[in-house]
Write an enzyme that holds these catalytic residues in place. Structure first.
Site, PDB file in Angstrom:
ATOM      1  N   GLU A 125       0.823  -1.222   0.000  1.00 16.93           N
ATOM      2  CA  GLU A 125       0.000   0.000   0.000  1.00 16.93           C
ATOM      3  C   GLU A 125       0.858   1.275   0.000  1.00 16.93           C
ATOM      4  O   GLU A 125       0.529   2.260  -0.667  1.00 16.93           O
ATOM      5  CB  GLU A 125      -0.911  -0.010   1.244  1.00 16.93           C
ATOM      6  N   ILE A 151      -1.740   7.931   1.668  1.00 21.42           N
ATOM      7  CA  ILE A 151      -3.120   7.879   1.148  1.00 21.42           C
ATOM      8  C   ILE A 151      -3.543   6.420   0.948  1.00 21.42           C
ATOM      9  O   ILE A 151      -2.861   5.688   0.233  1.00 21.42           O
ATOM     10  CB  ILE A 151      -3.247   8.579  -0.227  1.00 21.42           C
ATOM     11  N   GLU A 175      13.854  10.287  -2.749  1.00 18.10           N
ATOM     12  CA  GLU A 175      14.540   8.998  -2.734  1.00 18.10           C
ATOM     13  C   GLU A 175      16.011   9.238  -2.404  1.00 18.10           C
ATOM     14  O   GLU A 175      16.506  10.364  -2.522  1.00 18.10           O
ATOM     15  CB  GLU A 175      14.429   8.328  -4.113  1.00 18.10           C
ATOM     16  N   ASP A 204      10.252   7.795 -10.521  1.00 17.69           N
ATOM     17  CA  ASP A 204       9.508   7.335  -9.336  1.00 17.69           C
ATOM     18  C   ASP A 204       8.003   7.345  -9.637  1.00 17.69           C
ATOM     19  O   ASP A 204       7.298   6.370  -9.344  1.00 17.69           O
ATOM     20  CB  ASP A 204       9.831   8.260  -8.146  1.00 17.69           C
ATOM     21  N   LYS A 227       5.201   4.210 -10.013  1.00 17.91           N
ATOM     22  CA  LYS A 227       3.900   4.193  -9.327  1.00 17.91           C
ATOM     23  C   LYS A 227       2.763   4.039 -10.335  1.00 17.91           C
ATOM     24  O   LYS A 227       1.770   3.353 -10.062  1.00 17.91           O
ATOM     25  CB  LYS A 227       3.732   5.476  -8.515  1.00 17.91           C
TER      26      LYS A 227
HETATM   27  P1  NAP Z   1      16.168   5.569   3.754  1.00 15.23           P
HETATM   28  O1  NAP Z   1      15.832   6.671   4.694  1.00 15.23           O
HETATM   29  O2  NAP Z   1      17.300   5.733   2.826  1.00 15.23           O
HETATM   30  O3  NAP Z   1      16.369   4.245   4.643  1.00 15.23           O
HETATM   31  C1  NAP Z   1      16.833   3.046   4.125  1.00 15.23           C
HETATM   32  C2  NAP Z   1      17.196   2.137   5.280  1.00 15.23           C
HETATM   33  O4  NAP Z   1      17.513   0.851   4.771  1.00 15.23           O
HETATM   34  C3  NAP Z   1      18.396   2.590   6.095  1.00 15.23           C
HETATM   35  O5  NAP Z   1      18.141   2.370   7.447  1.00 15.23           O
HETATM   36  C4  NAP Z   1      19.532   1.712   5.609  1.00 15.23           C
HETATM   37  O6  NAP Z   1      20.468   1.392   6.615  1.00 15.23           O
HETATM   38  C5  NAP Z   1      18.794   0.448   5.235  1.00 15.23           C
HETATM   39  N1  NAP Z   1      19.431  -0.276   4.144  1.00 15.23           N
HETATM   40  C6  NAP Z   1      19.518   0.076   2.839  1.00 15.23           C
HETATM   41  N2  NAP Z   1      20.136  -0.848   2.118  1.00 15.23           N
HETATM   42  C7  NAP Z   1      20.465  -1.831   2.980  1.00 15.23           C
HETATM   43  C8  NAP Z   1      21.141  -3.074   2.847  1.00 15.23           C
HETATM   44  N3  NAP Z   1      21.611  -3.502   1.671  1.00 15.23           N
HETATM   45  N4  NAP Z   1      21.288  -3.829   3.957  1.00 15.23           N
HETATM   46  C9  NAP Z   1      20.835  -3.422   5.149  1.00 15.23           C
HETATM   47  N5  NAP Z   1      20.172  -2.256   5.334  1.00 15.23           N
HETATM   48  C10 NAP Z   1      20.001  -1.471   4.264  1.00 15.23           C
HETATM   49  O7  NAP Z   1      14.900   5.215   2.846  1.00 15.23           O
HETATM   50  P2  NAP Z   1      13.366   5.547   3.125  1.00 15.23           P
HETATM   51  O8  NAP Z   1      13.065   6.950   2.706  1.00 15.23           O
HETATM   52  O9  NAP Z   1      12.992   5.114   4.491  1.00 15.23           O
HETATM   53  O10 NAP Z   1      12.655   4.630   2.013  1.00 15.23           O
HETATM   54  C11 NAP Z   1      12.568   3.255   2.192  1.00 15.23           C
HETATM   55  C12 NAP Z   1      11.662   2.663   1.113  1.00 15.23           C
HETATM   56  O11 NAP Z   1      10.365   3.238   1.216  1.00 15.23           O
HETATM   57  C13 NAP Z   1      12.114   2.935  -0.318  1.00 15.23           C
HETATM   58  O12 NAP Z   1      11.753   1.843  -1.117  1.00 15.23           O
HETATM   59  C14 NAP Z   1      11.293   4.160  -0.721  1.00 15.23           C
HETATM   60  O13 NAP Z   1      11.080   4.268  -2.114  1.00 15.23           O
HETATM   61  C15 NAP Z   1       9.993   3.836  -0.018  1.00 15.23           C
HETATM   62  N6  NAP Z   1       9.159   5.004   0.284  1.00 15.23           N
HETATM   63  C16 NAP Z   1       9.694   6.086   0.893  1.00 15.23           C
HETATM   64  C17 NAP Z   1       8.872   7.162   1.199  1.00 15.23           C
HETATM   65  C18 NAP Z   1       9.397   8.399   1.867  1.00 15.23           C
HETATM   66  O14 NAP Z   1       8.641   9.363   2.027  1.00 15.23           O
HETATM   67  N7  NAP Z   1      10.656   8.432   2.282  1.00 15.23           N
HETATM   68  C19 NAP Z   1       7.506   7.116   0.885  1.00 15.23           C
HETATM   69  C20 NAP Z   1       6.995   5.966   0.257  1.00 15.23           C
HETATM   70  C21 NAP Z   1       7.818   4.914  -0.033  1.00 15.23           C
HETATM   71  P3  NAP Z   1      21.415   2.495   7.321  1.00 15.23           P
HETATM   72  O15 NAP Z   1      20.445   3.414   8.025  1.00 15.23           O
HETATM   73  O16 NAP Z   1      22.265   1.750   8.262  1.00 15.23           O
HETATM   74  O17 NAP Z   1      22.124   3.196   6.210  1.00 15.23           O
HETATM   75  N1  HSE Z   2      10.253  10.005  -3.191  1.00 16.24           N
HETATM   76  C1  HSE Z   2       8.859   9.716  -3.146  1.00 16.24           C
HETATM   77  C2  HSE Z   2       8.070  10.984  -3.373  1.00 16.24           C
HETATM   78  C3  HSE Z   2       8.511   9.111  -1.812  1.00 16.24           C
HETATM   79  O1  HSE Z   2       8.651  12.061  -3.281  1.00 16.24           O
HETATM   80  O2  HSE Z   2       6.885  10.896  -3.677  1.00 16.24           O
HETATM   81  C4  HSE Z   2       7.085   8.614  -1.744  1.00 16.24           C
HETATM   82  O3  HSE Z   2       6.895   7.516  -2.586  1.00 16.24           O
END
Ligand code: NAP
Ligand code: HSE
Length: 430
Positions: free
Chosen positions: A130, A137, A191, A202, A206
């Site tokens: 989701e 949303i 990202e 991105d 989606k």
């Molecule tokens: P992020 O802040 O970069 O966090 C990624 C986390 O994963 C970090 O804790 C990192 O570890 C860990 N990690 C990455 N690669 C790894 C590996 N090979 N082995 C072990 N740990 C690993 O990313 P995020 O913004 O939370 O996004 C995470 C996912 O959610 C992505 O797929 C993104 O597209 C999706 N998403 C994000 C948002 C948003 O608003 N940010 C919204 C919707 C979806 P370390 O902390 O130790 O570096």
């Molecule tokens: N990088 C993405 C955005 C995170 O800005 O919409 C949510 O999927």
């Protein structure tokens, strides 16, 4: 049923930290909804020494994926690491070990969704995503449950928070593209490599997910026509304002006679179009069904807690399925063979900015060409820019994409044209 369901978290960044906070802060609510507790058992990270945005019991952290994936206590894996190859490998391992999986990873689902869904089905596991579209949303479940009896023919919306934040700050506060992007990164919307956001990739991923769920067709990334906002000129935003138009990065998926088109592109919207007032990191998606008509979904499209809320909604759905013993039963199967609509069958209005020689008959020769092709103008602006040159901005009435592309080709041969500066799709009444 166990008294407590254990979660293994892959990743403790922006979204992972939000998950920890919701599990802590809303434990009583979760227990009330589910009749059991929810506990984070282990958390995979890359760097044990890194300062975290949230206080976490250090004994939960590990850099060894087996501590999570092979952990017999863990029932549900949440993948919020991002990236494709390692995430795919870990999720396949988890599913084969009969662990349910929740992911926010649109890159992975857009590229490998069908393979992962098949593996989940074979192993009687849930695979939910989701949070992969629209951040906080509720969108995918309403599409595949709430609107299941209808036939969806169009999905259109703002589905990238970072670019919407940048465009809002450029338009409303005159911020530079670079400053607005940096702020979006600091706020955790972008990202880890923001190229995917600003180049439209991105949003394209989606749209693949939305189009698959809406049209029951195996849409792939290569089927999406993509352009981003990194080369957008401030002049176009200013001309847009003069024409009562607002620039947004719009995802568009349309089905007509079982032919589909899917695109992501900067698009001018009439300022009274409901999507024109969706600002900052907010997303909004219109879904049009044959019977229901138009529905609109609106809310925060990125950020730690909104996204974690969507992740946790999948965890709750998984646990409810565990209570009912129906995990792995709910999947959207491909039904229609994919047919992409050709440019002759794709229609729209277009904005065009031309730099022309400021001489008698210049505009007449442009309008002659468009008349010949049967394209009429809805709006025209002419502005002298410097000695001997002028800028002409036009907004066309509706025409086919093929016709418009033909006009763009032929424009290059007109001697009055110095450069075709830009062209964008226009939606809503200009
Ligand atoms: P992020 O802040 O970069 O966090 C990624 C986390 O994963 C970090 O804790 C990192 O570890 C860990 N990690 C990455 N690669 C790894 C590996 N090979 N082995 C072990 N740990 C690993 O990313 P995020 O913004 O939370 O996004 C995470 C996912 O959610 C992505 O797929 C993104 O597209 C999706 N998403 C994000 C948002 C948003 O608003 N940010 C919204 C919707 C979806 P370390 O902390 O130790 O570096
Ligand atoms: N990088 C993405 C955005 C995170 O800005 O919409 C949510 O999927």
């Amino acid at each position: 049923m166990k008294k407590e369901i254990s979660i293994g978290l892959l990743g403790l960044g922006v979204v992972g930290s939000g998950v920890i906070k919701i599990v802590e802060d809303h434990q009583e609510d979760l227990q009330h909804q589910l009749g059991c507790g929810v506990k984070v058992e282990k958390v995979l990270v890359r760097d044990m020494e890194k300062a975290r945005k949230i206080a976490v019991d250090e004994t939960l952290l590990t850099t060894n994926s087996a501590d999570v994936l092979d952990n017999p206590n863990i029932d549900v894996i949440i993948e919020v690491m991002g990236g494709v190859d390692t995430a795919r490998e870990y999720i396949l391992t988890a599913l084969k070990a009969k662990k349910h999986v929740v992911t926010a990873n649109k890159d992975l689902i857009a590229l490998h969704g069908p393979e992962l869904e098949e593996t989940a089905r074979e192993n009687g596991c849930d695979l939910f995503y989701e949070a992969s579209v629209g951040g906080g949303i509720p969108l995918l479940r309403p599409l595949s449950d709430g609107l299941v009896s209808d036939r969806i023919n169009q999905v259109m919306g703002i589905i990238n928070g970072t670019t919407n934040y940048i465009l809002t700050k450029m338009d409303k506060e005159g911020q530079s593209y670079e400053d607005a992007l940096q702020k979006a990164q600091e706020l955790g919307f972008a990202e880890s490599d923001p190229t995917a956001d600003v180049e439209g990739l991105d949003a394209a991923r989606k749209m693949v997910i939305l189009a698959r769920l809406s049209f029951f067709t195996d849409v792939e990334l290569d089927d999406v026509e993509v352009s981003g906002i990194s080369t957008l000129a401030l002049e176009d935003i200013e001309y847009g304002n003069k024409l009562n138009l607002t620039m947004k990065l719009i995802g568009f998926a349309n089905r007509h006679d079982n032919k589909i088109e899917v695109s992501v592109q900067p698009t001018f919207l009439s300022k009274d179009h409901p999507l024109a007032s969706v600002n900052d990191e907010f997303n909004a998606v219109y879904v049009s069904g044959e019977q229901v008509g138009e529905t609109m979904f609106y809310g925060p499209g990125a950020g730690s807690l909104p996204t974690a809320t969507a992740v946790m909604s999948d965890v709750v759905a998984t646990i409810k399925n565990m209570l009912l013993g129906v995990n792995g039963k709910k999947f959207v199967k491909t039904r229609f063979e994919k047919q992409l609509a050709p440019a002759e069958e794709r229609f729209g209005q277009f904005y065009l900015r031309l730099r022309v020689k400021d001489e008698t008959g210049a505009f007449a020769s442009i309008s002659d060409l468009f008349n010949k092709l049967g394209i009429s103008f809805e709006r025209i602006l002419q502005t002298p820019v410097d000695k001997g040159a002028a800028e002409i901005v036009v907004v066309t009435h509706k025409t086919s994409l093929a016709n418009f592309q033909n006009a763009m080709e032929q424009l290059k041969d007109l001697h009055v044209i110095e450069t075709v500066e830009s062209s964008y799709r226009v939606e809503g009444d200009a």
